[in-house]
Motif scaffolding. Structure first.
Motif, PDB file in Angstrom:
ATOM      1  N   ILE A  76       0.840  -1.207   0.000  1.00  0.00           N
ATOM      2  CA  ILE A  76       0.000   0.000   0.000  1.00  0.00           C
ATOM      3  C   ILE A  76       0.870   1.251   0.000  1.00  0.00           C
ATOM      4  N   ASP A  77       1.861   1.295   0.891  1.00  0.00           N
ATOM      5  CA  ASP A  77       2.727   2.475   0.978  1.00  0.00           C
ATOM      6  C   ASP A  77       3.539   2.687  -0.292  1.00  0.00           C
ATOM      7  N   SER A  78       3.861   1.604  -0.991  1.00  0.00           N
ATOM      8  CA  SER A  78       4.715   1.721  -2.178  1.00  0.00           C
ATOM      9  C   SER A  78       3.996   2.327  -3.369  1.00  0.00           C
ATOM     10  N   ILE A  79       2.666   2.260  -3.403  1.00  0.00           N
ATOM     11  CA  ILE A  79       1.955   2.774  -4.582  1.00  0.00           C
ATOM     12  C   ILE A  79       0.990   3.919  -4.267  1.00  0.00           C
ATOM     13  N   LYS A  80       0.875   4.308  -2.993  1.00  0.00           N
ATOM     14  CA  LYS A  80      -0.157   5.297  -2.658  1.00  0.00           C
ATOM     15  C   LYS A  80       0.118   6.673  -3.248  1.00  0.00           C
ATOM     16  N   GLU A  81       1.378   7.007  -3.548  1.00  0.00           N
ATOM     17  CA  GLU A  81       1.692   8.315  -4.108  1.00  0.00           C
ATOM     18  C   GLU A  81       1.770   8.302  -5.623  1.00  0.00           C
ATOM     19  N   LEU A  82       1.475   7.159  -6.249  1.00  0.00           N
ATOM     20  CA  LEU A  82       1.539   7.084  -7.703  1.00  0.00           C
ATOM     21  C   LEU A  82       0.335   7.792  -8.330  1.00  0.00           C
ATOM     22  N   ALA A  83       0.594   8.562  -9.368  1.00  0.00           N
ATOM     23  CA  ALA A  83      -0.503   9.091 -10.171  1.00  0.00           C
ATOM     24  C   ALA A  83      -1.090   7.950 -10.994  1.00  0.00           C
ATOM     25  N   GLU A  84      -2.273   8.164 -11.531  1.00  0.00           N
ATOM     26  CA  GLU A  84      -2.925   7.139 -12.347  1.00  0.00           C
ATOM     27  C   GLU A  84      -2.044   6.777 -13.552  1.00  0.00           C
ATOM     28  N   GLN A  85      -1.692   5.501 -13.627  1.00  0.00           N
ATOM     29  CA  GLN A  85      -0.834   5.001 -14.691  1.00  0.00           C
ATOM     30  C   GLN A  85      -0.834   3.479 -14.647  1.00  0.00           C
ATOM     31  N   PRO A  86      -0.394   2.830 -15.712  1.00  0.00           N
ATOM     32  CA  PRO A  86      -0.274   1.367 -15.667  1.00  0.00           C
ATOM     33  C   PRO A  86       0.832   0.948 -14.700  1.00  0.00           C
ATOM     34  N   LEU A  87       0.538  -0.066 -13.903  1.00  0.00           N
ATOM     35  CA  LEU A  87       1.509  -0.617 -12.964  1.00  0.00           C
ATOM     36  C   LEU A  87       1.743  -2.075 -13.344  1.00  0.00           C
ATOM     37  N   THR A  88       2.991  -2.408 -13.610  1.00  0.00           N
ATOM     38  CA  THR A  88       3.338  -3.776 -13.998  1.00  0.00           C
ATOM     39  C   THR A  88       3.942  -4.497 -12.800  1.00  0.00           C
ATOM     40  N   ILE A  89       3.415  -5.648 -12.485  1.00  0.00           N
ATOM     41  CA  ILE A  89       3.902  -6.448 -11.358  1.00  0.00           C
ATOM     42  C   ILE A  89       4.339  -7.803 -11.885  1.00  0.00           C
ATOM     43  N   SER A  90       5.557  -8.166 -11.566  1.00  0.00           N
ATOM     44  CA  SER A  90       6.075  -9.483 -11.948  1.00  0.00           C
ATOM     45  C   SER A  90       6.386 -10.280 -10.684  1.00  0.00           C
ATOM     46  N   TYR A  91       6.191 -11.580 -10.776  1.00  0.00           N
ATOM     47  CA  TYR A  91       6.388 -12.447  -9.613  1.00  0.00           C
ATOM     48  C   TYR A  91       7.118 -13.706 -10.039  1.00  0.00           C
ATOM     49  N   ASN A  92       8.176 -14.013  -9.304  1.00  0.00           N
ATOM     50  CA  ASN A  92       8.961 -15.222  -9.565  1.00  0.00           C
ATOM     51  C   ASN A  92       8.643 -16.239  -8.474  1.00  0.00           C
ATOM     52  N   PRO A  93       7.952 -17.332  -8.793  1.00  0.00           N
ATOM     53  CA  PRO A  93       7.568 -18.302  -7.767  1.00  0.00           C
ATOM     54  C   PRO A  93       8.743 -19.083  -7.184  1.00  0.00           C
ATOM     55  N   GLU A  94       9.891 -19.028  -7.832  1.00  0.00           N
ATOM     56  CA  GLU A  94      11.045 -19.792  -7.339  1.00  0.00           C
ATOM     57  C   GLU A  94      11.703 -19.106  -6.148  1.00  0.00           C
ATOM     58  N   ASP A  95      11.899 -17.785  -6.247  1.00  0.00           N
ATOM     59  CA  ASP A  95      12.518 -17.074  -5.117  1.00  0.00           C
ATOM     60  C   ASP A  95      11.530 -16.142  -4.405  1.00  0.00           C
ATOM     61  N   HIS A  96      10.246 -16.153  -4.844  1.00  0.00           N
ATOM     62  CA  HIS A  96       9.164 -15.352  -4.245  1.00  0.00           C
ATOM     63  C   HIS A  96       9.454 -13.854  -4.263  1.00  0.00           C
ATOM     64  N   LYS A  97      10.157 -13.420  -5.288  1.00  0.00           N
ATOM     65  CA  LYS A  97      10.437 -11.996  -5.415  1.00  0.00           C
ATOM     66  C   LYS A  97       9.394 -11.341  -6.313  1.00  0.00           C
ATOM     67  N   MET A  98       8.820 -10.221  -5.808  1.00  0.00           N
ATOM     68  CA  MET A  98       7.884  -9.445  -6.593  1.00  0.00           C
ATOM     69  C   MET A  98       8.514  -8.115  -6.954  1.00  0.00           C
ATOM     70  N   GLU A  99       8.348  -7.717  -8.207  1.00  0.00           N
ATOM     71  CA  GLU A  99       8.895  -6.441  -8.653  1.00  0.00           C
ATOM     72  C   GLU A  99       7.798  -5.626  -9.309  1.00  0.00           C
ATOM     73  N   GLY A 100       7.698  -4.362  -8.906  1.00  0.00           N
ATOM     74  CA  GLY A 100       6.716  -3.449  -9.489  1.00  0.00           C
ATOM     75  C   GLY A 100       7.415  -2.419 -10.355  1.00  0.00           C
ATOM     76  N   THR A 101       6.820  -2.141 -11.506  1.00  0.00           N
ATOM     77  CA  THR A 101       7.395  -1.178 -12.443  1.00  0.00           C
ATOM     78  C   THR A 101       6.329  -0.166 -12.843  1.00  0.00           C
ATOM     79  N   HIS A 102       6.680   1.124 -12.750  1.00  0.00           N
ATOM     80  CA  HIS A 102       5.780   2.196 -13.176  1.00  0.00           C
ATOM     81  C   HIS A 102       6.564   3.201 -13.984  1.00  0.00           C
ATOM     82  N   ASN A 103       5.937   4.299 -14.361  1.00  0.00           N
ATOM     83  CA  ASN A 103       6.577   5.246 -15.277  1.00  0.00           C
ATOM     84  C   ASN A 103       7.836   5.871 -14.712  1.00  0.00           C
ATOM     85  N   ASN A 104       7.928   5.968 -13.392  1.00  0.00           N
ATOM     86  CA  ASN A 104       9.038   6.702 -12.781  1.00  0.00           C
ATOM     87  C   ASN A 104      10.073   5.817 -12.100  1.00  0.00           C
ATOM     88  N   GLY A 105       9.846   4.518 -12.057  1.00  0.00           N
ATOM     89  CA  GLY A 105      10.831   3.681 -11.382  1.00  0.00           C
ATOM     90  C   GLY A 105      10.332   2.280 -11.109  1.00  0.00           C
TER      91      GLY A 105
END
Length: 374
Positions: A76-105
């Motif tokens: 919640i804290d990681s995306i609450k300041e984002l303006a309206e835009q597409p948010l891409t979330i990738s998830y690797n089930p092997e190491d359980h790492k989630m990565e979020g990508t938006h226009n600014n970072g």
């Protein structure tokens, strides 16, 4: 696995689901949201082990299906300041790492396996089904919630009672000092039943439902219920026990009746409340010859205030005391232009209701009087 969603839609659904979360959980995984990505939707589940809130948001793009858990506060804290835009979330089930990508970072979070996340107990096949407009449910909850109790002994009073009758539904709540009864005669369920929903569930529903929503379906049995519409599903335990006979305490013929402008009364009560006793919150109402006098005082601090209002009253002069805060809450919940106040002697509760009752949506509120010291 990768999917793309609207950042604002995703955030709003996370916020709605987070209202169920508890600050202290017996299972660490309940500090997380369960995300189930499947068939073009991300289904979000939040729980405190007794209540389950399920909602979903459509994906813009999706590569494959997956289920995983994310720390609720972090995402919640990681995306609450984002303006309206597409948010891409990738998830690797092997190491359980989630990565979020938006226009600014980008940002990354360690996810958890979805397998340990508990699942809700569903309503039994013998349970009943009640369908009603969201506006009716929202009005009933909004009007009754303030009168629920926090009673460790009489647990049934810690919620809102749904008295379902074939030709109407009654919402009722009381804490022993105030009582609300809302009768809606537009709901023709054809069934007879009664159940009590916890006040926290009612508060969550009040915050997520709108009067523009479509019909709501409530499935329930002896101890569980499920409320759903097109946007949310909520599973929870009902409060078990017999609810007090709310009709028995409603006086039918209080002899002293006054009608007054609701907004003027609400404003006057708020001004007088500043000077009421901090311990009792007492405000004195004096009715006499089309006039209502409100008096509040705090002898400990030598402060006092009085307000005068015009009202419709032509009976014997009478004075009676009530909790100022209770009256403020009642006048803020009622929506009509004028309200009627019916009182008797200090041993009987006062009744407040709209001056012109809607025959299809009748509401009355009771307040127990307080002792007035001259």
């Amino acid at each position: 696995m990768k999917f793309k969603v609207s950042s604002s839609a995703f955030y709003s659904r996370l916020i709605a689901a987070s209202k169920v979360l508890s600050s202290k959980n017996s299972m660490p995984i309940l500090d997380c949201f369960l995300l189930d990505v499947k068939d073009g939707y991300v289904t979000i589940t939040a729980s405190d082990s007794e209540k389950y809130f399920i909602t979903s948001v459509p994906t813009i793009e999706q590569s494959e299906n997956a289920s995983f858990c994310l720390p609720a506060k972090t995402i919640i804290d990681s995306i609450k300041e984002l303006a309206e835009q597409p948010l891409t979330i990738s998830y690797n089930p092997e190491d359980h790492k989630m990565e979020g990508t938006h226009n600014n970072g980008t940002f990354s979070v360690m996810a958890q396996d979805a397998a340990p996340y508990p699942t809700p107990k569903t309503v039994s096949e013998e349970g009943a089904v009640l369908r009603l407009p969201a506006e009716v449910l929202l009005n009933g909850i909004t009007r009754c919630l303030f009168a629920t109790a926090n009673d460790e002994i009489r647990l049934v009073m810690n919620g809102i009672y749904f008295d379902v009758q074939p030709e109407q539904i009654v919402f009722a709540s009381t804490d022993g000092r105030k009582l609300v009864r809302n009768i809606n005669r537009t709901v023709k369920s054809g069934i007879t039943a009664g159940f009590i929903i916890p006040k926290k569930v009612a508060a969550i529903l009040r915050s997520v439902l709108t009067k523009d929503d479509e019909d709501v379906e409530i499935q329930f049995d002896a101890d569980k219920a499920c409320i759903r519409n097109s946007d949310i599903t909520m599973h929870f335990r009902l409060i078990e026990g017999r609810y007090p006979n709310y009709n028995a305490v409603i006086p039918e013929n209080n002899p002293y009746t006054a009608t007054v402008d609701r907004q003027a009364l609400a404003s006057a009560l708020k001004r007088v409340s500043v000077f009421c006793s901090k311990s009792s919150g007492l405000v004195k109402l004096e009715l006499n010859n089309n006039a209502l006098r409100l008096t509040g005082k705090d002898t400990d601090y030598a402060t006092s205030a009085e307000e005068f209002l015009v009202c419709d009253y032509n009976n014997t002069p009478i004075s009676i005391g009530f909790s100022c805060q209770f009256l403020i809450e009642i006048t803020s919940i009622l929506e009509d232009e004028n309200v009627t106040i019916e009182v008797a002697d200090p041993s009987r509760p006062g009744v407040i209701h709209p001056a012109e009752q809607n025959s299809d949506d009748e509401i009355i509120m009771l307040v127990m009087p307080m002792r007035v010291e001259d």
